[in-house]
Scaffold this motif. Structure first.
Motif, PDB file in Angstrom:
ATOM      1  N   MET A  33       0.813  -1.224   0.000  1.00  0.00           N
ATOM      2  CA  MET A  33       0.000   0.000   0.000  1.00  0.00           C
ATOM      3  C   MET A  33       0.847   1.275   0.000  1.00  0.00           C
ATOM      4  SD  MET A  33      -3.101  -1.073  -0.055  1.00  0.00           S
ATOM      5  CE  MET A  33      -4.102   0.311   0.423  1.00  0.00           C
ATOM      6  N   GLU A  34       2.148   1.135   0.039  1.00  0.00           N
ATOM      7  CA  GLU A  34       3.024   2.284   0.214  1.00  0.00           C
ATOM      8  C   GLU A  34       2.973   3.296  -0.927  1.00  0.00           C
ATOM      9  OE1 GLU A  34       7.667   3.177   1.202  1.00  0.00           O
ATOM     10  OE2 GLU A  34       6.825   1.255   1.781  1.00  0.00           O
ATOM     11  N   HIS A  35       2.720   2.854  -2.129  1.00  0.00           N
ATOM     12  CA  HIS A  35       2.704   3.754  -3.286  1.00  0.00           C
ATOM     13  C   HIS A  35       1.303   3.846  -3.904  1.00  0.00           C
ATOM     14  CE1 HIS A  35       7.052   4.272  -3.239  1.00  0.00           C
ATOM     15  NE2 HIS A  35       7.089   3.002  -2.878  1.00  0.00           N
ATOM     16  N   ILE A  36       0.292   3.726  -3.065  1.00  0.00           N
ATOM     17  CA  ILE A  36      -1.091   3.873  -3.510  1.00  0.00           C
ATOM     18  C   ILE A  36      -1.651   5.141  -2.884  1.00  0.00           C
ATOM     19  CG2 ILE A  36      -3.412   2.898  -3.457  1.00  0.00           C
ATOM     20  CD1 ILE A  36      -2.113   0.141  -3.600  1.00  0.00           C
ATOM     21  N   TYR A  37      -2.230   5.984  -3.728  1.00  0.00           N
ATOM     22  CA  TYR A  37      -2.757   7.268  -3.311  1.00  0.00           C
ATOM     23  C   TYR A  37      -4.234   7.339  -3.683  1.00  0.00           C
ATOM     24  CZ  TYR A  37       2.253   7.979  -3.490  1.00  0.00           C
ATOM     25  OH  TYR A  37       3.604   7.828  -3.314  1.00  0.00           O
ATOM     26  N   TYR A  38      -4.915   8.357  -3.142  1.00  0.00           N
ATOM     27  CA  TYR A  38      -6.342   8.505  -3.398  1.00  0.00           C
ATOM     28  C   TYR A  38      -6.657   9.929  -3.830  1.00  0.00           C
ATOM     29  CZ  TYR A  38      -6.806   3.950  -1.347  1.00  0.00           C
ATOM     30  OH  TYR A  38      -6.695   2.611  -1.113  1.00  0.00           O
ATOM     31  N   ILE A  39      -7.645  10.045  -4.710  1.00  0.00           N
ATOM     32  CA  ILE A  39      -8.096  11.344  -5.216  1.00  0.00           C
ATOM     33  C   ILE A  39      -9.610  11.406  -5.089  1.00  0.00           C
ATOM     34  CG2 ILE A  39      -8.299  10.584  -7.629  1.00  0.00           C
ATOM     35  CD1 ILE A  39      -6.821  13.929  -6.736  1.00  0.00           C
ATOM     36  N   GLY A  40     -10.125  12.547  -4.687  1.00  0.00           N
ATOM     37  CA  GLY A  40     -11.568  12.713  -4.583  1.00  0.00           C
ATOM     38  C   GLY A  40     -11.922  14.173  -4.386  1.00  0.00           C
ATOM     39  N   PHE A  41     -13.164  14.485  -4.572  1.00  0.00           N
ATOM     40  CA  PHE A  41     -13.621  15.848  -4.354  1.00  0.00           C
ATOM     41  C   PHE A  41     -13.617  16.141  -2.870  1.00  0.00           C
ATOM     42  CE2 PHE A  41     -15.269  14.722  -8.498  1.00  0.00           C
ATOM     43  CZ  PHE A  41     -14.783  15.788  -9.238  1.00  0.00           C
ATOM     44  N   GLU A  42     -13.287  17.375  -2.526  1.00  0.00           N
ATOM     45  CA  GLU A  42     -13.174  17.740  -1.118  1.00  0.00           C
ATOM     46  C   GLU A  42     -14.517  17.626  -0.403  1.00  0.00           C
ATOM     47  OE1 GLU A  42     -10.928  21.080   1.464  1.00  0.00           O
ATOM     48  OE2 GLU A  42     -12.152  21.826  -0.170  1.00  0.00           O
ATOM     49  N   ASP A  43     -15.592  18.027  -1.049  1.00  0.00           N
ATOM     50  CA  ASP A  43     -16.923  17.918  -0.464  1.00  0.00           C
ATOM     51  C   ASP A  43     -17.466  16.524  -0.775  1.00  0.00           C
ATOM     52  OD1 ASP A  43     -19.531  18.089   0.380  1.00  0.00           O
ATOM     53  OD2 ASP A  43     -19.898  20.032  -0.533  1.00  0.00           O
ATOM     54  N   TRP A  44     -17.759  15.768   0.254  1.00  0.00           N
ATOM     55  CA  TRP A  44     -18.188  14.388   0.079  1.00  0.00           C
ATOM     56  C   TRP A  44     -19.655  14.235  -0.268  1.00  0.00           C
ATOM     57  CZ3 TRP A  44     -15.729   9.564   0.551  1.00  0.00           C
ATOM     58  CH2 TRP A  44     -14.346   9.657   0.638  1.00  0.00           C
ATOM     59  N   PHE A  67      -6.021  15.438  -2.956  1.00  0.00           N
ATOM     60  CA  PHE A  67      -5.097  14.326  -3.200  1.00  0.00           C
ATOM     61  C   PHE A  67      -4.600  13.846  -1.846  1.00  0.00           C
ATOM     62  CE2 PHE A  67      -0.652  12.908  -3.986  1.00  0.00           C
ATOM     63  CZ  PHE A  67      -0.929  11.817  -4.785  1.00  0.00           C
ATOM     64  N   HIS A  68      -4.789  12.558  -1.577  1.00  0.00           N
ATOM     65  CA  HIS A  68      -4.422  11.981  -0.287  1.00  0.00           C
ATOM     66  C   HIS A  68      -3.106  11.225  -0.413  1.00  0.00           C
ATOM     67  CE1 HIS A  68      -8.393  12.731   1.571  1.00  0.00           C
ATOM     68  NE2 HIS A  68      -8.786  12.663   0.319  1.00  0.00           N
ATOM     69  N   SER A  69      -2.114  11.676   0.356  1.00  0.00           N
ATOM     70  CA  SER A  69      -0.794  11.069   0.376  1.00  0.00           C
ATOM     71  C   SER A  69      -0.179  11.353   1.736  1.00  0.00           C
ATOM     72  CB  SER A  69       0.081  11.671  -0.732  1.00  0.00           C
ATOM     73  OG  SER A  69       1.419  11.264  -0.591  1.00  0.00           O
ATOM     74  N   GLU A  70       0.585  10.431   2.236  1.00  0.00           N
ATOM     75  CA  GLU A  70       1.221  10.628   3.545  1.00  0.00           C
ATOM     76  C   GLU A  70       2.733  10.724   3.460  1.00  0.00           C
ATOM     77  OE1 GLU A  70      -0.469  11.426   6.205  1.00  0.00           O
ATOM     78  OE2 GLU A  70      -2.265  11.240   4.975  1.00  0.00           O
ATOM     79  N   ARG A  71       3.286  10.679   2.255  1.00  0.00           N
ATOM     80  CA  ARG A  71       4.735  10.711   2.117  1.00  0.00           C
ATOM     81  C   ARG A  71       5.147  11.632   0.979  1.00  0.00           C
ATOM     82  NH1 ARG A  71       2.979   5.684   3.190  1.00  0.00           N
ATOM     83  NH2 ARG A  71       3.926   4.531   4.878  1.00  0.00           N
ATOM     84  N   VAL A  72       6.321  12.221   1.120  1.00  0.00           N
ATOM     85  CA  VAL A  72       6.924  12.979   0.033  1.00  0.00           C
ATOM     86  C   VAL A  72       7.801  12.007  -0.740  1.00  0.00           C
ATOM     87  CG1 VAL A  72       8.473  14.883  -0.534  1.00  0.00           C
ATOM     88  CG2 VAL A  72       6.869  15.110   1.366  1.00  0.00           C
ATOM     89  N   ARG A  73       7.667  12.030  -2.046  1.00  0.00           N
ATOM     90  CA  ARG A  73       8.384  11.071  -2.892  1.00  0.00           C
ATOM     91  C   ARG A  73       9.374  11.777  -3.813  1.00  0.00           C
ATOM     92  NH1 ARG A  73       7.760   6.296  -0.527  1.00  0.00           N
ATOM     93  NH2 ARG A  73       5.595   5.774  -0.264  1.00  0.00           N
ATOM     94  N   SER A  74      10.196  10.996  -4.488  1.00  0.00           N
ATOM     95  CA  SER A  74      11.137  11.540  -5.471  1.00  0.00           C
ATOM     96  C   SER A  74      10.450  11.732  -6.824  1.00  0.00           C
ATOM     97  CB  SER A  74      12.343  10.606  -5.622  1.00  0.00           C
ATOM     98  OG  SER A  74      11.911   9.335  -6.074  1.00  0.00           O
ATOM     99  N   ASP A 114      -1.204  17.747 -11.771  1.00  0.00           N
ATOM    100  CA  ASP A 114       0.096  17.280 -11.298  1.00  0.00           C
ATOM    101  C   ASP A 114       0.229  17.524  -9.803  1.00  0.00           C
ATOM    102  OD1 ASP A 114       1.175  16.509 -13.867  1.00  0.00           O
ATOM    103  OD2 ASP A 114       1.296  18.643 -14.326  1.00  0.00           O
ATOM    104  N   TRP A 115       0.814  16.550  -9.130  1.00  0.00           N
ATOM    105  CA  TRP A 115       1.054  16.622  -7.696  1.00  0.00           C
ATOM    106  C   TRP A 115       2.552  16.402  -7.490  1.00  0.00           C
ATOM    107  CZ3 TRP A 115      -3.178  18.156  -5.096  1.00  0.00           C
ATOM    108  CH2 TRP A 115      -4.413  17.975  -5.737  1.00  0.00           C
ATOM    109  N   PRO A 116       3.347  17.500  -7.506  1.00  0.00           N
ATOM    110  CA  PRO A 116       4.803  17.376  -7.374  1.00  0.00           C
ATOM    111  C   PRO A 116       5.213  16.637  -6.109  1.00  0.00           C
ATOM    112  CG  PRO A 116       4.212  19.599  -8.044  1.00  0.00           C
ATOM    113  CD  PRO A 116       2.935  18.892  -7.682  1.00  0.00           C
TER     114      PRO A 116
END
Length: 179
Positions: A33-44, A67-74, A114-116
């Motif tokens: 699950m380490e490199h799996i991210y999630y995207i969704g509208f802010e209002d549910w 965009f849901h992510s818990e880590r900064v990547r290269s 894009d999500w740098p």
């Protein structure tokens, strides 16, 4: 005395329920699950995809996407969004950026965000109403041409060798009425 014993017993029993948890099933260090991210509208929209925006002709509506992510990547992550419905792009409405410049879809009708460095955040999709339309514009985080979104069959928003981004199945679209 019986009341005190009953209360103490109830309190003691309640502690036994606090250790029941599914946390071990969703281990944050799980390599799968380490490199799996999630995207969704802010209002549910109360989990029913019923978020509706009304935009007057000539006005621009910002639609926040999270965009849901818990880590900064290269690496950078690219996500996509789609616009559908019977209003005609360029005639009834436009997709624009924050400076009101027209944003064009790619040859497949896909828009990208894009999500740098895979940094979590919120960005806006901007819909500009050019004229009134009786039919709505639908903005979604999954390709509407592949059928209804359903978990786990078709929730992937984007995928590369480095990562996968999944669209939430409960808030994958919003409706934009051109008033």
């Amino acid at each position: 005395m019986k009341k005190i014993l009953l209360i103490l017993t109830a309190i003691s029993l309640s502690f036994t329920f606090t250790n029941c948890s599914d946390d071990d099933k969703w281990d944050a260090t799980d390599p799968a699950m380490e490199h799996i991210y999630y995207i969704g509208f802010e209002d549910w929209g109360k989990l029913k995809n019923d978020v509706v925006f009304n935009v007057k002709a000539g006005d621009v509506q910002a639609i926040p996407v999270q965009f849901h992510s818990e880590r900064v990547r290269s690496y950078d992550v690219v996500t996509y969004y789609y616009v559908s419905g019977t209003p005609v792009l360029g005639v009834d409405f436009q997709i624009v950026d924050e400076n009101n410049n027209v944003v064009q879809p790619d040859t497949n009708g896909t828009y990208k965000m894009d999500w740098p460095k895979a940094v979590k955040g919120i960005k806006n999709i901007y819909v500009k109403a050019l004229k009134v339309s009786s039919a709505p514009v639908i903005v979604s985080t999954f390709n509407p041409n592949i059928g209804e979104i359903s978990h786990p069959d078709n929730i992937t928003n984007s995928k590369t060798n480095d990562y996968e981004v999944r669209a939430f199945s409960q808030n994958y679209k919003v409706t934009v009425n051109l008033k």
